[in-house]
Design a protein around this motif. Structure first.
Motif, PDB file in Angstrom:
ATOM      1  N   PHE A  12       1.048  -1.235   0.050  1.00 22.82           N
ATOM      2  CA  PHE A  12      -0.012  -0.024  -0.005  1.00 22.82           C
ATOM      3  C   PHE A  12       0.907   1.174   0.057  1.00 22.82           C
ATOM      4  O   PHE A  12       1.937   1.439   0.669  1.00 22.82           O
ATOM      5  N   PHE A  13       0.608   2.270  -0.564  1.00 27.91           N
ATOM      6  CA  PHE A  13       1.030   3.580  -0.661  1.00 27.91           C
ATOM      7  C   PHE A  13       0.385   4.599  -0.147  1.00 27.91           C
ATOM      8  O   PHE A  13      -0.816   4.534  -0.205  1.00 27.91           O
ATOM      9  N   ALA A  14       0.924   5.891   0.463  1.00 29.43           N
ATOM     10  CA  ALA A  14       0.418   6.892   1.157  1.00 29.43           C
ATOM     11  C   ALA A  14      -0.931   6.725   1.836  1.00 29.43           C
ATOM     12  O   ALA A  14      -0.658   5.908   2.863  1.00 29.43           O
ATOM     13  N   SER A  35      -9.431  -5.944  -8.214  1.00 27.91           N
ATOM     14  CA  SER A  35     -10.490  -5.367  -7.843  1.00 27.91           C
ATOM     15  C   SER A  35     -11.221  -6.056  -6.736  1.00 27.91           C
ATOM     16  O   SER A  35     -11.667  -5.631  -5.551  1.00 27.91           O
ATOM     17  N   ALA A  36     -11.255  -7.254  -6.877  1.00 27.35           N
ATOM     18  CA  ALA A  36     -11.898  -8.301  -6.010  1.00 27.35           C
ATOM     19  C   ALA A  36     -11.142  -8.519  -4.702  1.00 27.35           C
ATOM     20  O   ALA A  36     -11.458  -8.461  -3.641  1.00 27.35           O
ATOM     21  N   LEU A  37      -9.712  -8.334  -5.072  1.00 31.64           N
ATOM     22  CA  LEU A  37      -8.896  -8.649  -3.974  1.00 31.64           C
ATOM     23  C   LEU A  37      -8.893  -7.320  -3.126  1.00 31.64           C
ATOM     24  O   LEU A  37      -8.955  -7.261  -1.760  1.00 31.64           O
ATOM     25  N   TYR A  38      -9.177  -6.031  -3.612  1.00 31.37           N
ATOM     26  CA  TYR A  38      -9.153  -4.955  -2.892  1.00 31.37           C
ATOM     27  C   TYR A  38     -10.372  -4.676  -2.185  1.00 31.37           C
ATOM     28  O   TYR A  38     -10.450  -4.568  -1.045  1.00 31.37           O
ATOM     29  N   ALA A  39     -11.480  -5.270  -2.644  1.00 32.14           N
ATOM     30  CA  ALA A  39     -12.628  -5.718  -1.804  1.00 32.14           C
ATOM     31  C   ALA A  39     -12.436  -6.611  -0.675  1.00 32.14           C
ATOM     32  O   ALA A  39     -13.180  -6.257   0.516  1.00 32.14           O
ATOM     33  N   GLU A  40     -11.796  -7.629  -0.839  1.00 27.44           N
ATOM     34  CA  GLU A  40     -11.445  -8.686   0.444  1.00 27.44           C
ATOM     35  C   GLU A  40     -10.657  -7.898   1.220  1.00 27.44           C
ATOM     36  O   GLU A  40     -11.026  -8.079   2.462  1.00 27.44           O
ATOM     37  N   LEU A  41      -9.730  -7.046   0.890  1.00 19.72           N
ATOM     38  CA  LEU A  41      -8.869  -6.312   1.822  1.00 19.72           C
ATOM     39  C   LEU A  41      -9.671  -5.435   2.601  1.00 19.72           C
ATOM     40  O   LEU A  41      -9.171  -5.112   3.918  1.00 19.72           O
ATOM     41  N   GLN A  42     -10.535  -4.776   1.968  1.00 14.71           N
ATOM     42  CA  GLN A  42     -11.418  -3.789   2.557  1.00 14.71           C
ATOM     43  C   GLN A  42     -12.371  -4.613   3.654  1.00 14.71           C
ATOM     44  O   GLN A  42     -12.614  -3.910   5.144  1.00 14.71           O
ATOM     45  N   GLN A  43     -12.593  -5.786   3.628  1.00 15.21           N
ATOM     46  CA  GLN A  43     -13.381  -6.525   4.604  1.00 15.21           C
ATOM     47  C   GLN A  43     -12.453  -6.735   5.585  1.00 15.21           C
ATOM     48  O   GLN A  43     -12.859  -6.896   6.864  1.00 15.21           O
ATOM     49  N   HIS A  53     -12.461   2.724  -7.424  1.00 15.53           N
ATOM     50  CA  HIS A  53     -12.290   3.196  -8.713  1.00 15.53           C
ATOM     51  C   HIS A  53     -11.428   4.422  -8.925  1.00 15.53           C
ATOM     52  O   HIS A  53     -11.083   4.736 -10.020  1.00 15.53           O
ATOM     53  N   LEU A  54     -10.975   4.985  -7.776  1.00 15.07           N
ATOM     54  CA  LEU A  54      -9.994   6.104  -7.836  1.00 15.07           C
ATOM     55  C   LEU A  54      -8.392   5.512  -7.830  1.00 15.07           C
ATOM     56  O   LEU A  54      -7.361   6.466  -7.989  1.00 15.07           O
ATOM     57  N   LEU A  55      -8.164   4.208  -7.723  1.00 14.06           N
ATOM     58  CA  LEU A  55      -7.050   3.658  -7.620  1.00 14.06           C
ATOM     59  C   LEU A  55      -6.113   3.351  -8.876  1.00 14.06           C
ATOM     60  O   LEU A  55      -6.982   3.107  -9.772  1.00 14.06           O
ATOM     61  N   LYS A  56      -4.690   3.334  -8.784  1.00 20.81           N
ATOM     62  CA  LYS A  56      -3.954   2.979  -9.707  1.00 20.81           C
ATOM     63  C   LYS A  56      -3.567   1.498  -9.208  1.00 20.81           C
ATOM     64  O   LYS A  56      -3.417   1.282  -7.755  1.00 20.81           O
ATOM     65  N   VAL A  57      -3.503   0.538 -10.131  1.00 19.34           N
ATOM     66  CA  VAL A  57      -2.969  -0.422  -9.385  1.00 19.34           C
ATOM     67  C   VAL A  57      -1.860  -1.164 -10.388  1.00 19.34           C
ATOM     68  O   VAL A  57      -1.899  -1.077 -11.636  1.00 19.34           O
ATOM     69  N   SER A  58      -0.658  -1.690  -9.697  1.00 16.28           N
ATOM     70  CA  SER A  58       0.545  -2.316 -10.415  1.00 16.28           C
ATOM     71  C   SER A  58       0.305  -3.875 -10.088  1.00 16.28           C
ATOM     72  O   SER A  58       0.255  -4.187  -8.717  1.00 16.28           O
ATOM     73  N   ILE A  59       0.620  -4.774 -11.074  1.00 18.58           N
ATOM     74  CA  ILE A  59       0.837  -6.117 -10.759  1.00 18.58           C
ATOM     75  C   ILE A  59       2.156  -6.224 -11.263  1.00 18.58           C
ATOM     76  O   ILE A  59       2.499  -6.207 -12.510  1.00 18.58           O
ATOM     77  N   ASN A  60       3.101  -6.830 -10.476  1.00 16.11           N
ATOM     78  CA  ASN A  60       4.545  -7.430 -10.908  1.00 16.11           C
ATOM     79  C   ASN A  60       4.933  -5.998 -11.548  1.00 16.11           C
ATOM     80  O   ASN A  60       5.701  -6.455 -12.595  1.00 16.11           O
ATOM     81  N   GLU A  61       5.009  -4.906 -11.246  1.00 15.37           N
ATOM     82  CA  GLU A  61       5.578  -3.811 -11.493  1.00 15.37           C
ATOM     83  C   GLU A  61       5.271  -3.382 -13.114  1.00 15.37           C
ATOM     84  O   GLU A  61       6.079  -2.519 -13.500  1.00 15.37           O
ATOM     85  N   ARG A  62       4.090  -3.507 -13.427  1.00 15.63           N
ATOM     86  CA  ARG A  62       3.432  -3.208 -14.593  1.00 15.63           C
ATOM     87  C   ARG A  62       2.124  -2.565 -14.093  1.00 15.63           C
ATOM     88  O   ARG A  62       1.072  -3.125 -13.474  1.00 15.63           O
ATOM     89  N   TYR A  63       1.525  -1.256 -14.588  1.00 13.79           N
ATOM     90  CA  TYR A  63       0.340  -0.748 -14.468  1.00 13.79           C
ATOM     91  C   TYR A  63      -0.535  -1.336 -15.142  1.00 13.79           C
ATOM     92  O   TYR A  63      -0.374  -1.490 -16.389  1.00 13.79           O
ATOM     93  N   VAL A  64      -1.722  -1.844 -14.619  1.00 14.66           N
ATOM     94  CA  VAL A  64      -2.578  -2.506 -15.303  1.00 14.66           C
ATOM     95  C   VAL A  64      -4.195  -2.192 -14.638  1.00 14.66           C
ATOM     96  O   VAL A  64      -4.351  -1.298 -13.758  1.00 14.66           O
ATOM     97  N   GLU A  65      -4.984  -2.767 -15.483  1.00 16.86           N
ATOM     98  CA  GLU A  65      -6.557  -2.395 -14.873  1.00 16.86           C
ATOM     99  C   GLU A  65      -6.876  -3.309 -13.597  1.00 16.86           C
ATOM    100  O   GLU A  65      -6.241  -4.030 -13.427  1.00 16.86           O
ATOM    101  N   ARG A  75       2.662  -9.815  -7.265  1.00 21.15           N
ATOM    102  CA  ARG A  75       3.061  -8.396  -6.225  1.00 21.15           C
ATOM    103  C   ARG A  75       2.414  -7.578  -6.703  1.00 21.15           C
ATOM    104  O   ARG A  75       2.280  -6.768  -8.009  1.00 21.15           O
ATOM    105  N   VAL A  76       1.256  -7.041  -6.020  1.00 22.30           N
ATOM    106  CA  VAL A  76      -0.164  -6.176  -6.243  1.00 22.30           C
ATOM    107  C   VAL A  76       0.424  -4.852  -5.305  1.00 22.30           C
ATOM    108  O   VAL A  76       0.408  -5.020  -3.986  1.00 22.30           O
ATOM    109  N   VAL A  77       0.555  -3.823  -6.098  1.00 23.79           N
ATOM    110  CA  VAL A  77       0.445  -2.447  -5.482  1.00 23.79           C
ATOM    111  C   VAL A  77      -0.817  -1.697  -5.843  1.00 23.79           C
ATOM    112  O   VAL A  77      -0.934  -1.252  -6.920  1.00 23.79           O
ATOM    113  N   PHE A  78      -1.286  -1.108  -4.743  1.00 23.82           N
ATOM    114  CA  PHE A  78      -2.358  -0.186  -4.933  1.00 23.82           C
ATOM    115  C   PHE A  78      -2.128   0.984  -4.329  1.00 23.82           C
ATOM    116  O   PHE A  78      -1.243   1.599  -3.500  1.00 23.82           O
ATOM    117  N   ILE A  79      -2.280   2.275  -5.451  1.00 24.79           N
ATOM    118  CA  ILE A  79      -1.900   3.466  -5.374  1.00 24.79           C
ATOM    119  C   ILE A  79      -2.938   4.386  -5.541  1.00 24.79           C
ATOM    120  O   ILE A  79      -3.753   4.550  -6.419  1.00 24.79           O
TER     121      ILE A  79
END
Length: 85
Positions: A12-14, A35-43, A53-65, A75-79
């Motif tokens: 997680f950042f910031a 998206s489902a991972l983030y929802a799970e983490l919120q729980q 919907h306002l987040l950027k996400v990186s998986i394995n050092e690549r920005y993705v949807e 390796r998932v990064v939520f920004i």
């Protein structure tokens, strides 16, 4: 058919780091995508309230949807959006 559980590394950042209370996590998840991972983490971490919907996400050092499929060991990064000044 349900997804198998697999180990995902999350960072997680910031403000997200503050809301989650930790900078990194390794979780066992069957979430099919970021998206489902983030929802799970919120729980798991109720303080994690930033809208997905306002987040950027990186998986394995690549920005993705947020709808990008996850695989074991990812390796998932939520920004959150960054404000300049």
């Amino acid at each position: 058919m349900s997804q198998p559980f697999r180990q995902i590394h999350v960072r997680f950042f910031a403000i997200l780091r503050e809301q989650a209370g930790v900078p990194t996590l390794t979780v066992e998840s069957a979430a099919p995508d970021a998206s489902a991972l983030y929802a799970e983490l919120q729980q798991r971490h109720p303080g994690l309230s930033f809208p997905a919907h306002l987040l950027k996400v990186s998986i394995n050092e690549r920005y993705v949807e947020l709808t990008t499929p996850l695989a074991a060991g990812d390796r998932v990064v939520f920004i959150p959006p960054v404000a300049g000044g």
